[in-house]
Design a protein around this motif. Structure first.
Motif, mmCIF file in Angstrom:
data_model
loop_
_atom_site.group_PDB
_atom_site.id
_atom_site.type_symbol
_atom_site.label_atom_id
_atom_site.label_comp_id
_atom_site.label_asym_id
_atom_site.label_seq_id
_atom_site.Cartn_x
_atom_site.Cartn_y
_atom_site.Cartn_z
ATOM 1 N N LEU A 154 27.777 5.312 23.127
ATOM 2 C CA LEU A 154 28.143 4.018 22.544
ATOM 3 C C LEU A 154 27.520 3.783 21.183
ATOM 4 N N VAL A 184 26.725 7.656 30.157
ATOM 5 C CA VAL A 184 26.859 6.692 29.064
ATOM 6 C C VAL A 184 25.520 6.597 28.355
ATOM 7 N N GLY A 190 23.471 4.538 25.514
ATOM 8 C CA GLY A 190 23.506 3.289 24.766
ATOM 9 C C GLY A 190 22.256 3.041 23.949
ATOM 10 N N PRO A 233 20.170 -1.361 25.634
ATOM 11 C CA PRO A 233 20.811 -1.639 26.924
ATOM 12 C C PRO A 233 21.837 -2.762 26.869
ATOM 13 N N ILE A 261 25.248 -1.311 26.916
ATOM 14 C CA ILE A 261 25.705 -0.855 28.226
ATOM 15 C C ILE A 261 26.065 -2.050 29.105
ATOM 16 N N LEU A 277 29.578 -3.261 28.451
ATOM 17 C CA LEU A 277 30.720 -2.383 28.709
ATOM 18 C C LEU A 277 31.573 -2.833 29.901
ATOM 19 N N LEU A 315 22.856 6.981 33.078
ATOM 20 C CA LEU A 315 22.828 6.089 31.923
ATOM 21 C C LEU A 315 21.551 6.399 31.144
ATOM 22 N N CYS A 321 19.156 4.652 28.270
ATOM 23 C CA CYS A 321 18.895 3.461 27.448
ATOM 24 C C CYS A 321 17.464 2.998 27.687
ATOM 25 N N ARG A 379 23.198 -1.031 36.953
ATOM 26 C CA ARG A 379 23.356 0.386 37.285
ATOM 27 C C ARG A 379 24.394 0.587 38.385
ATOM 28 N N PHE A 419 28.030 1.049 37.567
ATOM 29 C CA PHE A 419 28.441 2.356 37.064
ATOM 30 C C PHE A 419 28.529 3.386 38.180
ATOM 31 N N VAL A 423 19.277 5.875 35.915
ATOM 32 C CA VAL A 423 19.015 5.347 34.576
ATOM 33 C C VAL A 423 17.797 6.070 34.025
#
Length: 557
Positions: free
Chosen positions: A156, A230, A232, A235, A238, A241, A299, A301, A315, A318, A324
């Motif tokens: 992102l 993803v 980011g 955060p 994210i 999104l 993720l 971030c 989280r 997703f 994460v």
């Protein structure tokens, strides 16, 4: 990028993995003697920059120890270095560094003003790239399938510019995510995961300032892909999104069915994928990333500060098994900590990157503030970060506060807790970290969950702290009242200044208002639509600007 450098080429992946793991190993090896590493970094930056204007003014040639350095150079912020930086940005050589800056990173800072952070080739080679490669090690080690195909990662923050803005000397003045490190610094392996995706460089012309439209276009393309990760860093990107998916859902599905992008012909129509997405929409009240990307794995971030209050539930949106991984504790000016394993929040001090100094976070920094070394830090305490590196920043107070989580391998592991800015309507001297910890304790005691939070002081003649929260689920009136009382109690426990101000009647009790569940995501989108780069629209806890507060708390018609 030729075929040998393409993300999916086996040789490229092999070389990339080798570099990432080698840099992590080198950093870990340096942990055995952090004091020696600090002296090595200090000696290098002094010798390299001794003949610069700054080095001459501060007698770098005579400095040998950290104590000498402390006596010669004051603790300083961007404002103190800005005259020197502006001279370099205008084209003058040998000002702060013997190496001419190749680019200037932007940084919004706490005021929102765009700083010019000088970035030299020597800084990139000795300070930035070693930590930068090491930062990807946990992701690449534990989730190797994110390198399986170019579209496996939705990055992102990646936002390349064909014609970047420049300084007076013609050097690019851009965000770190807008620089092609391979071209600019001769590091082709430095391209991040996700930068080889077919949406990384949009196949149509878009106004560079149309950040929201660019985000839509990339999301529309990613909705046809098998995204596994993803990225980011920030955060808030994210968190926005899932909201964007639902906001733009009908447009995304139509464009996939029609084979268009931004209303223009793009690829062959994909009615099968469009039909599958429509079936998802009929089955679920709200579309989640987990629905359209069932193979999501990770993720990447920042996971602390405000994000710590909403990331656990985010989280799950997703995917139930998604991990994460914490992004580095770093700023545009330089790195402080990097996670070398799957610790959920802390990163090891990057002892090879800079001379790091620290000071108690409850004491405001001044030019003559006494500082501590990494060996003197105590677990569970908060500290200001001050660093010096070969790129031309000396005893620079970056404005971040970190907390020592523990000590592993000879160095502290650090968590970012927020900015060092103080809120002091009545001498209470509250920092972000005080408020975040009070919020976390109050929410834990009530079992309530939120999607975002902000606060400000208001009221005359006696002010008080007013909180605006976006609840994840509806709060009853009793729960809201209990939470408000607990906030006041926990703020007093976190801050002696707040406790005394309340006891002496200089502050009134906390008050609380509840916003719509997606108020902070709507506010984020509004800010991006106004022309601010998404990476710079971060979670802001303390918001005293009346217009910004009204924008956040006024219901959307």
């Amino acid at each position: 990028m030729n075929s040998a450098d393409a993300w999916t080429h086996p040789d490229r992946i092999r070389r990339y993995r080798e570099r990432v793991f080698a840099e992590r190993a080198r950093l870990k090896a340096a942990f055995t003697d952090p004091a020696a590493q600090r002296q090595k970094v200090l000696a290098d930056l002094l010798a390299f920059n001794a003949a610069t204007d700054y080095g001459t003014r501060h007698d770098f040639g005579r400095i040998r120890t950290l104590e000498d350095f402390r006596k010669a150079v004051p603790v300083q912020d961007y404002a103190a270095l800005e005259p020197w930086i502006e001279r370099a940005a205008a084209g003058e050589s040998g000002v702060l560094s013997a190496d001419q800056p190749a680019v200037y990173f932007t940084s919004s800072g706490s005021t929102g003003a765009h700083k010019k952070i000088p970035v030299t080739p020597r800084f990139m080679r000795t300070t930035f790239f070693p930590f930068y490669y090491a930062a990807w090690a946990p992701l690449i080690e534990h989730f190797p399938d994110v390198l399986a195909h170019p579209d496996a990662v939705l990055n992102l923050k990646h936002d390349p510019l064909a014609a970047p803005p420049t300084t007076a000397s013609g050097r690019p003045h851009v965000g770190a995510s807008q620089v092609d490190f391979g071209t600019r610094f001769g590091e082709p392996l430095s391209a991040e995961p996700g930068t080889g995706a077919h949406w990384a460089t949009l196949p149509l012309s878009v106004d560079p300032a149309a950040h929201l439209e660019k985000m839509y276009l990339r999301l529309r393309l990613a909705a046809e892909a098998d995204v596994r990760c993803v990225i980011g860093i920030n955060p808030a990107m994210i968190a926005a999104l899932p909201h964007q998916l639902n906001l733009w859902w009908e447009r995304i599905v139509k464009e996939i069915r029609d084979g268009t992008l931004g209303g223009l012909p793009h690829r062959a129509p994909n009615p099968e994928r469009a039909a599958a997405l429509e079936r998802l929409a009929r089955r679920h009240e709200r579309i989640l990333p987990a629905h359209i990307w069932p193979n999501m794995r990770a993720l990447f971030c920042w996971t602390t500060a405000m994000a710590s209050l909403y990331l656990p539930r985010l989280r799950e949106e997703f995917g139930p098994g998604v991990t994460v991984l914490p992004a580095p504790v770093a700023a545009s000016e330089g790195p402080t900590g990097v996670a070398l394993d799957r610790h959920p929040s802390a990163g090891s001090l990057v002892v090879t990157a800079a001379v790091h100094e620290f000071a108690d976070a409850d004491t405001p920094l001044a030019p003559d503030t006494a500082t501590l070394t990494a060996e003197e830090l105590e677990p569970g305490r908060d500290y200001h970060v001050v660093f010096s590196h070969v790129g031309g920043l000396y005893r620079y107070a970056v404005g971040d506060v970190v907390r020592v989580a523990d000590r592993v391998g000879g160095v502290p592991r650090l968590e970012y807790t927020g900015r060092s800015t103080l809120s002091s309507a009545a001498g209470e001297n509250l920092r972000d970290a005080h408020i975040i910890r009070a919020l976390a304790a109050s929410l834990a005691a009530t079992g309530l969950e939120i999607r975002g939070a902000a606060c400000r002081t208001q009221g005359e003649p006696v002010p008080g702290y007013h909180f605006a929260l976006a609840p994840r689920t509806r709060f009853s009136s009793d729960e809201q009242a209990t939470l408000t009382t607990l906030l006041d109690t926990h703020l007093a426990r976190e801050s002696a200044g707040y406790a005394s101000a309340r006891r002496e009647g200089r502050l009134t009790p906390c008050t609380l208002q509840l916003l719509s569940p997606h108020a902070f995501q709507d506010d984020w989108i509004t800010a991006v639509a106004s022309g601010i780069r998404p990476t710079q629209v971060k979670d802001r806890l303390l918001r005293q600007d009346p217009a910004a507060w009204a924008r956040l708390t006024t219901p959307t018609p």
